[in-house]
Enzyme design. Structure first.
Site, PDB file in Angstrom:
ATOM      1  N   ASP A 168       0.838  -1.205   0.000  1.00 35.46           N
ATOM      2  CA  ASP A 168       0.000   0.000   0.000  1.00 35.46           C
ATOM      3  C   ASP A 168       0.871   1.253   0.000  1.00 35.46           C
ATOM      4  OD1 ASP A 168      -2.399   1.306  -0.083  1.00 35.46           O
ATOM      5  OD2 ASP A 168      -3.063   0.759   1.929  1.00 35.46           O
TER       6      ASP A 168
ATOM      7  N   CYS B  68      -3.940   5.810  -1.882  1.00 37.16           N
ATOM      8  CA  CYS B  68      -4.684   4.998  -2.839  1.00 37.16           C
ATOM      9  C   CYS B  68      -4.797   5.781  -4.135  1.00 37.16           C
ATOM     10  CB  CYS B  68      -6.074   4.640  -2.322  1.00 37.16           C
ATOM     11  SG  CYS B  68      -7.058   3.733  -3.526  1.00 37.16           S
TER      12      CYS B  68
HETATM   13 ZN    ZN Z   1      -4.963   1.358   2.133  1.00 37.15          ZN
END
Ligand code: ZN
Length: 317
Positions: A14, A239
């Site tokens: 991430d 993101c």
């Molecule tokens: Zn995340």
């Protein structure tokens, strides 16, 4: 002593997925070595998405072969669909994470499919993976709010969680993809899920610190029984499909908070900070984690004091 709280490290996936620069595989291996040394046993390291779409994750196959202590550490890879699962199986990865969104619009923008279409494919992925002896984590993202749709009905999350668990997922990770969650809301949603038959022992929480509430949200989730948390060192991450999303919950901030509560994660906070500082040097910029910045300032302060002391000794000699 047994651990009482599980930390799941997402910086290699991430975190680095959202960096503009593509970090060399050797640097990722060096980070993994530091994380394992610090005590992490759950590390999400890569993603079997299309390298064209996410070049930062193009080395996932190769990286897996070079990761340290693969018998002791659960290394998780993100798998978007059946094709991703095939790549994970070929690479010999034993732990996968699937994802879909509780928001129809976010899911469409993220994977170009409706939730129903995603779920139909994921059911096959989860079933095949479980049958192959893999461990499966299933993310449900935008549970606490969506930048396009706003509030997401908790019934939708409840239904998706049940479907994924029935298909064979071993755990559900609730994603606050764009950092919209607030502590009271977190408790409200988790209680609704529990009342709807979801065992909170099977639930992990994945917060982002976009609005500064990640630690407060984790603390709120802990208060209703969650014992598994995602974090990234230095709070790196975001993101790409969620405008305004920034930074995961910082692993050090979570470790500091939970250690003060007497929770045992089996992870060394200083070594975690050293791993984060290593990543700062590799990326050439400061990371947003608050505890990390305190830790560095404290170190500099100690070095200054030492220097002052030796200066005064020299002066008085
Ligand atoms: Zn995340």
């Amino acid at each position: 002593m047994d651990t009482t709280l599980r930390m799941y490290e997402v910086s290699l996936r991430d975190g680095l997925q959202n960096e503009d620069q593509v970090v060399p595989t050797a640097t990722k291996v060096a980070l993994a070595e530091r994380l394992v040394q610090a005590g992490f046993r759950d590390i999400e390291f890569g993603s079997f998405v299309s390298p064209r779409h996410v070049p930062q994750m193009a080395d996932t196959d190769e990286l897996f072969q070079r990761l340290p202590e693969r018998d002791r550490v659960r290394y998780w890879a993100l798998v978007p669909n059946s094709r991703g699962l095939d790549r994970a199986l070929d690479a010999g990865v034993g732990h996968i994470a699937t994802f879909l969104s509780a928001s129809e619009t976010h899911n469409l923008k993220n994977v170009n499919r409706t939730i129903r279409e995603s779920l139909a494919d994921l059911r096959r992925v989860v079933q095949t993976a479980s049958a192959q002896g893999m461990r499966v984590r299933s993310y449900i993202s935008t549970v606490f709010g969506c930048p396009y749709e706003g509030e997401i009905p908790v019934e939708r999350t409840l239904e998706l969680a049940h479907e994924l668990l029935q298909a064979g997922a071993h755990e559900i990770a609730l994603g606050d993809t764009t950092g919209m969650a607030t502590p009271a809301q977190v408790q409200h949603i988790l209680r609704r899920l529990e009342a709807g038959g979801i065992d909170l022992d099977l639930v992990a929480c994945h917060f982002h610190d976009t609005r500064g509430t990640a630690v407060a949200n984790a603390w709120a989730a802990h208060g209703v029984g969650i014992r598994s948390f995602d974090g990234s060192i230095g709070g790196i991450g975001g993101c790409p499909y969620a405008p305004g999303a920034s930074g995961n919950a910082s692993t050090e901030d979570l470790l500091h908070t939970f250690a003060a509560q007497g929770e045992n994660t089996g992870i060394d906070l200083d070594q975690t900070c050293e791993a984060a500082a290593f990543m700062e040097r590799a990326l050439g910029r400061a990371l947003p984690g608050r505890f990390l910045q305190y830790w560095k300032a404290r170190d500099r302060g100690a070095a200054r004091d030492q220097q002052a002391e030796s200066d005064s000794q020299t002066a008085s000699a």
